[in-house]
Write a protein that holds these residues in place. Structure first.
Motif, PDB file in Angstrom:
ATOM      1  N   GLY A 103       0.821  -1.202   0.000  1.00 43.68           N
ATOM      2  CA  GLY A 103       0.000   0.000   0.000  1.00 43.68           C
ATOM      3  C   GLY A 103       0.854   1.250   0.000  1.00 43.68           C
ATOM      4  N   GLY A 104       0.256   2.346   0.387  1.00 43.18           N
ATOM      5  CA  GLY A 104       0.952   3.621   0.436  1.00 43.18           C
ATOM      6  C   GLY A 104       1.668   3.832   1.753  1.00 43.18           C
ATOM      7  N   SER A 130       1.886   3.891  -3.943  1.00 49.14           N
ATOM      8  CA  SER A 130       1.663   5.302  -4.277  1.00 49.14           C
ATOM      9  C   SER A 130       2.987   5.930  -4.679  1.00 49.14           C
ATOM     10  N   LEU A 131       2.926   7.002  -5.453  1.00 50.28           N
ATOM     11  CA  LEU A 131       4.153   7.684  -5.870  1.00 50.28           C
ATOM     12  C   LEU A 131       4.930   8.186  -4.665  1.00 50.28           C
ATOM     13  N   LEU A 132       4.233   8.769  -3.699  1.00 46.68           N
ATOM     14  CA  LEU A 132       4.907   9.314  -2.524  1.00 46.68           C
ATOM     15  C   LEU A 132       5.649   8.228  -1.757  1.00 46.68           C
ATOM     16  N   LYS A 171      -0.744   3.346 -12.340  1.00 47.79           N
ATOM     17  CA  LYS A 171      -1.842   3.444 -13.304  1.00 47.79           C
ATOM     18  C   LYS A 171      -3.203   3.443 -12.624  1.00 47.79           C
ATOM     19  N   THR A 172      -3.272   2.916 -11.409  1.00 45.73           N
ATOM     20  CA  THR A 172      -4.545   2.855 -10.686  1.00 45.73           C
ATOM     21  C   THR A 172      -4.621   3.906  -9.579  1.00 45.73           C
ATOM     22  N   LEU A 173      -3.616   4.774  -9.499  1.00 49.33           N
ATOM     23  CA  LEU A 173      -3.555   5.770  -8.428  1.00 49.33           C
ATOM     24  C   LEU A 173      -4.427   6.980  -8.791  1.00 49.33           C
ATOM     25  N   PRO A 174      -5.324   7.425  -7.902  1.00 51.01           N
ATOM     26  CA  PRO A 174      -6.117   8.626  -8.179  1.00 51.01           C
ATOM     27  C   PRO A 174      -5.216   9.836  -8.428  1.00 51.01           C
ATOM     28  N   SER A 175      -5.663  10.752  -9.273  1.00 53.10           N
ATOM     29  CA  SER A 175      -4.853  11.907  -9.656  1.00 53.10           C
ATOM     30  C   SER A 175      -4.384  12.710  -8.450  1.00 53.10           C
ATOM     31  N   ARG A 176      -5.274  12.925  -7.506  1.00 50.57           N
ATOM     32  CA  ARG A 176      -4.899  13.735  -6.335  1.00 50.57           C
ATOM     33  C   ARG A 176      -3.763  13.078  -5.563  1.00 50.57           C
ATOM     34  N   GLN A 177      -3.803  11.758  -5.412  1.00 46.17           N
ATOM     35  CA  GLN A 177      -2.731  11.031  -4.736  1.00 46.17           C
ATOM     36  C   GLN A 177      -1.431  11.119  -5.532  1.00 46.17           C
ATOM     37  N   PHE A 178      -1.536  11.028  -6.851  1.00 49.72           N
ATOM     38  CA  PHE A 178      -0.342  11.112  -7.696  1.00 49.72           C
ATOM     39  C   PHE A 178       0.311  12.480  -7.577  1.00 49.72           C
ATOM     40  N   PHE A 179      -0.488  13.553  -7.676  1.00 45.54           N
ATOM     41  CA  PHE A 179       0.058  14.902  -7.558  1.00 45.54           C
ATOM     42  C   PHE A 179       0.685  15.117  -6.183  1.00 45.54           C
ATOM     43  N   SER A 180       0.080  14.533  -5.161  1.00 45.46           N
ATOM     44  CA  SER A 180       0.627  14.646  -3.804  1.00 45.46           C
ATOM     45  C   SER A 180       2.060  14.131  -3.741  1.00 45.46           C
ATOM     46  N   GLY A 181       2.331  13.038  -4.445  1.00 40.95           N
ATOM     47  CA  GLY A 181       3.688  12.480  -4.454  1.00 40.95           C
ATOM     48  C   GLY A 181       4.699  13.384  -5.123  1.00 40.95           C
ATOM     49  N   ILE A 182       4.253  14.205  -6.073  1.00 41.37           N
ATOM     50  CA  ILE A 182       5.171  15.092  -6.786  1.00 41.37           C
ATOM     51  C   ILE A 182       5.783  16.120  -5.839  1.00 41.37           C
ATOM     52  N   ALA A 183       5.074  16.451  -4.753  1.00 37.70           N
ATOM     53  CA  ALA A 183       5.630  17.393  -3.772  1.00 37.70           C
ATOM     54  C   ALA A 183       6.967  16.909  -3.239  1.00 37.70           C
ATOM     55  N   GLU A 184       7.064  15.608  -2.961  1.00 34.11           N
ATOM     56  CA  GLU A 184       8.315  15.064  -2.429  1.00 34.11           C
ATOM     57  C   GLU A 184       9.397  14.991  -3.509  1.00 34.11           C
ATOM     58  N   ILE A 185       8.989  14.812  -4.765  1.00 29.69           N
ATOM     59  CA  ILE A 185       9.966  14.840  -5.864  1.00 29.69           C
ATOM     60  C   ILE A 185      10.608  16.225  -5.941  1.00 29.69           C
TER      61      ILE A 185
END
Length: 362
Positions: A103-104, A130-132, A171-185
């Motif tokens: 999971g995340g 999750s990306l994060l 590919k199955t991650l909701p957009s909001r969760q994906f964008f959230s991970g970009i903060a850490e990138i």
């Protein structure tokens, strides 16, 4: 397959990155026939990936149990981790068992904490979805639970034996969760790597659309940066690992004040990093142009650069004073001095902190 090693002597472990890893027997090589495992996941992730992992492990002769936990940051508590302990004890899992965090970041923290405590420590594997969690929380062995008075205030340092990053999960991650991970990138670029920050600026649209080549490089580079930090400073003893907390003192205040899960972690960190940048600018540490580049990149990533409308500047202080980096009521903060470089600064003036927060309110 991309493969990295987190170098920690006898506690070293691999990070494997590729698409379609979860049905590969080789990826679970630390596990042997006859051994016990417990998959810890939530209901949203369980129906997507648990079956394929369970099938692969059973083919290897591994005994598999599973536990499905409620989904959300608000469940990262002692009460929920006790559900894991109860399941392990009822199934009579031995000290040789291995927990599998599927999971995340919430699942990773709960599972890692449980593994560090059950029978005084058992193995665990991170499978971040999750990306994060793929670029940050699954790597480095920090486990934590939340308390009503503060986020991540109860926890341990406890390393996994393996991190398995299957890119297909994005590919199955909701957009909001994906964008959230970009903060850490973006955070990695700000604190450690100017050239990477510039690369993110150039490729942000490809990242937002999860271009396979771009996102693979992005995840690998973030993992490389974090692995190097962990190898030098596993338990935040020499100050280097603490840089990874940029924006988190402000961000955790948002999460605690609003209630866990109301803002996603990456959303709170995004606003928190901007507050940290404004603080650095006010004390003459960071120039205005760098602050603007940071703010603009977060905006392009669909992330907040202002704190929540419900919070006033003074609402942050009570939570920030309980932060793990704060001592003797002094505000100690990770601040950027330029893009690509950050430091840990002590005894920051309270009025400056309030002024910086006020500049970032809706």
């Amino acid at each position: 397959m991309e493969k990295l090693i987190v170098k920690l002597g006898s506690k070293s472990y691999p990070i494997s990155i590729a698409s379609g890893l979860l049905n590969s027997k080789n990826i679970y090589s630390p596990l042997k026939s006859g051994e016990y495992t417990m998959i810890v996941t939530n209901k949203d992730i369980h129906h997507l990936y648990a079956k394929i992992i369970k099938s692969t492990l059973i083919q290897m002769g591994v005994k598999v149990d599973e536990i499905i936990l409620p989904n959300g940051e608000q469940y990262k508590t002692l009460d929920v981790v006790n559900i894991i302990f109860t399941a392990l004890l009822r199934k009579n899992h031995p000290r040789s068992t291995t927990l599998i965090a599927l999971g995340g970041g919430v699942i990773g923290d709960l599972t890692g904490f449980a593994a560090s405590c059950y029978k005084r420590g058992v193995r665990f594997i991170q499978i971040p979805t999750s990306l994060l969690s793929q670029i940050d929380s699954s790597i480095g062995g920090k486990t934590a639970l939340n308390h009503p008075l503060g986020k991540n205030m109860i926890g341990t340092f406890y390393q996994p034996i393996s991190v398995i990053i299957d890119l297909n999960s994005l590919k199955t991650l909701p957009s909001r969760q994906f964008f959230s991970g970009i903060a850490e990138i973006i955070k990695y670029g700000i604190i450690l790597d100017y050239n990477f920050f510039c690369w993110i600026e150039k490729n942000i649209n490809y990242i937002l659309h999860c271009d396979e080549k771009i996102i693979t490089y992005c995840i690998r580079h973030c993992c490389e940066l974090k692995a190097k930090i962990i190898a030098k400073d596993e338990k935040e003893t020499n100050g280097e690992r603490i840089l990874l907390n940029l924006g988190h003192t402000f961000g955790h205040a948002i999460e605690t004040e609003l209630g866990y899960g109301f803002w996603l972690h990456g959303e709170a960190v995004s606003a928190g990093i901007v507050m940290a940048a404004k603080t650095a600018e006010l004390i003459g540490l960071l120039n205005f142009n760098d602050t603007e580049r940071i703010v603009n990149l977060f905006k392009k990533a669909h992330l907040p650069t202002k704190g929540p409308a419900k919070m006033h500047a003074k609402d942050y202080l009570a939570h920030m004073i309980r932060d793990k980096k704060t001592e003797k009521n002094k505000f100690n903060l990770v601040l950027p001095s330029s893009i690509g470089k950050a430091g840990f600064y002590t005894d920051i003036n309270k009025k400056i902190v309030l002024q910086a927060i006020n500049q970032c309110l809706l």
